[in-house]
Write a protein that holds these residues in place. Structure first.
Motif, short mmCIF file in Angstrom:
data_model
loop_
_atom_site.label_atom_id
_atom_site.label_comp_id
_atom_site.label_asym_id
_atom_site.label_seq_id
_atom_site.Cartn_x
_atom_site.Cartn_y
_atom_site.Cartn_z
N LEU A 35 0.83 -1.20 0.00
CA LEU A 35 0.00 0.00 0.00
C LEU A 35 0.87 1.26 0.00
O LEU A 35 0.61 2.20 -0.74
N LEU A 36 1.91 1.27 0.82
CA LEU A 36 2.81 2.43 0.88
C LEU A 36 3.42 2.73 -0.49
O LEU A 36 3.44 3.88 -0.94
N VAL A 37 3.89 1.69 -1.16
CA VAL A 37 4.48 1.88 -2.50
C VAL A 37 3.42 2.36 -3.49
O VAL A 37 3.64 3.31 -4.25
N ALA A 38 2.24 1.74 -3.46
CA ALA A 38 1.17 2.11 -4.40
C ALA A 38 0.75 3.57 -4.20
O ALA A 38 0.57 4.31 -5.18
N VAL A 39 0.62 4.00 -2.95
CA VAL A 39 0.21 5.39 -2.69
C VAL A 39 1.30 6.36 -3.14
O VAL A 39 1.03 7.40 -3.74
N ALA A 40 2.56 6.00 -2.87
CA ALA A 40 3.68 6.86 -3.30
C ALA A 40 3.69 6.98 -4.83
O ALA A 40 3.96 8.05 -5.38
N LEU A 41 3.38 5.90 -5.52
CA LEU A 41 3.36 5.92 -6.99
C LEU A 41 2.16 6.68 -7.54
O LEU A 41 2.17 7.15 -8.68
N SER A 42 1.10 6.81 -6.73
CA SER A 42 -0.15 7.38 -7.24
C SER A 42 -0.17 8.91 -7.28
O SER A 42 -1.12 9.50 -7.79
N ASN A 91 12.84 7.45 -5.20
CA ASN A 91 12.26 7.52 -3.86
C ASN A 91 11.89 6.15 -3.31
O ASN A 91 12.12 5.86 -2.13
N VAL A 92 11.28 5.31 -4.15
CA VAL A 92 10.85 3.99 -3.69
C VAL A 92 12.04 3.12 -3.27
O VAL A 92 11.99 2.41 -2.26
N ILE A 93 13.13 3.22 -4.01
CA ILE A 93 14.34 2.46 -3.65
C ILE A 93 14.95 3.01 -2.35
O ILE A 93 15.29 2.25 -1.44
N LYS A 94 15.05 4.32 -2.25
CA LYS A 94 15.59 4.93 -1.02
C LYS A 94 14.70 4.60 0.17
O LYS A 94 15.17 4.36 1.28
N MET A 95 13.40 4.64 -0.06
CA MET A 95 12.43 4.31 0.98
C MET A 95 12.64 2.87 1.48
O MET A 95 12.66 2.60 2.68
N ALA A 96 12.84 1.94 0.53
CA ALA A 96 13.06 0.54 0.89
C ALA A 96 14.33 0.39 1.73
O ALA A 96 14.35 -0.34 2.74
#
Length: 214
Positions: A35-42, A91-96
């Motif tokens: 959900l976190l990834v999907a919302v960040a992508l949205s 961002n998603v990679i850094k977030m991970a």
């Protein structure tokens, strides 16, 4: 700034609940991390476009560890159909990486910890808190901002004002799901250019002056 009275607001949310007793997000996910990834992508993209991408992405990378293994260039291949995909991939990679480093690969359950992650603003944090962790939170996007101002449920000059007013004014019994009802109402009925007032279940309660008739 006129705000509608409590009785009317209660009636509005009662009708929205009666029509849709168990509202859910239109983003597809099966864990708080997805959900976190999907919302960040949205951000500045449609849920439809995000779901199309994540249906292929999540079977490959649905944990921070797998996302780091996939890497930024690998991730771009899955999300290149989504707007701003270059910065979102970064961002998603850094977030991970930070989820692994600071939180043992788990998604934190506080707003402060969430907004400290790359690409996660207050709105994204509130969606995750409310949808994944069932906390009372209000993620004000363009739809909620528009509906709150148009109807006069909780008008405000900016998203922070609207969020604070909704948290204070929405009756407690409706607060958990109010975010979803307002988004769906703004997305399908109280649309930006020409609201579909004739198809609206709260039209007689709404205080919008320029109602449409067809």
């Amino acid at each position: 700034m006129m705000i509608m009275n409590k009785e009317k607001r209660t009636q509005i949310f009662t009708r929205l609940r009666d029509e849709n007793p168990n509202p859910v997000t239109e983003l597809e996910y099966s864990s708080p991390y997805e959900l976190l990834v999907a919302v960040a992508l949205s951000a500045q993209a449609t849920d439809v476009s995000v779901n199309k991408a994540t249906r292929k992405l999540f079977p490959v990378a649905n944990t921070p560890e797998k996302m780091v293994q996939l890497g930024e260039e690998g991730l771009k291949e899955y999300i290149k159909t989504i707007g701003l995909f270059n910065s979102k991939a970064k961002n998603v990679i850094k977030m991970a990486e930070l989820l692994i480093e600071r939180h043992g690969g788990e998604v934190p359950e506080t707003r402060d910890e969430l907004v400290a992650l790359p690409g996660v603003g207050r709105k994204t944090a509130n969606v995750v808190l409310n949808t994944a962790f069932k906390q009372l939170a209000m993620a004000v996007d363009t739809h909620i901002f528009r509906v709150s101002n148009r109807t006069k449920i909780a008008p405000g000059k900016n998203v922070d004002e609207v969020e604070a007013r909704l948290m204070r004014l929405v009756p407690k019994e409706f607060l958990m799901d109010a975010h979803h009802w307002l988004i769906l109402h703004g997305r399908y009925v109280c649309v930006a250019r020409k609201p579909k007032c004739n198809a609206c279940i709260i039209e007689d309660l709404c205080e919008f002056k320029q109602k449409t008739s067809d």
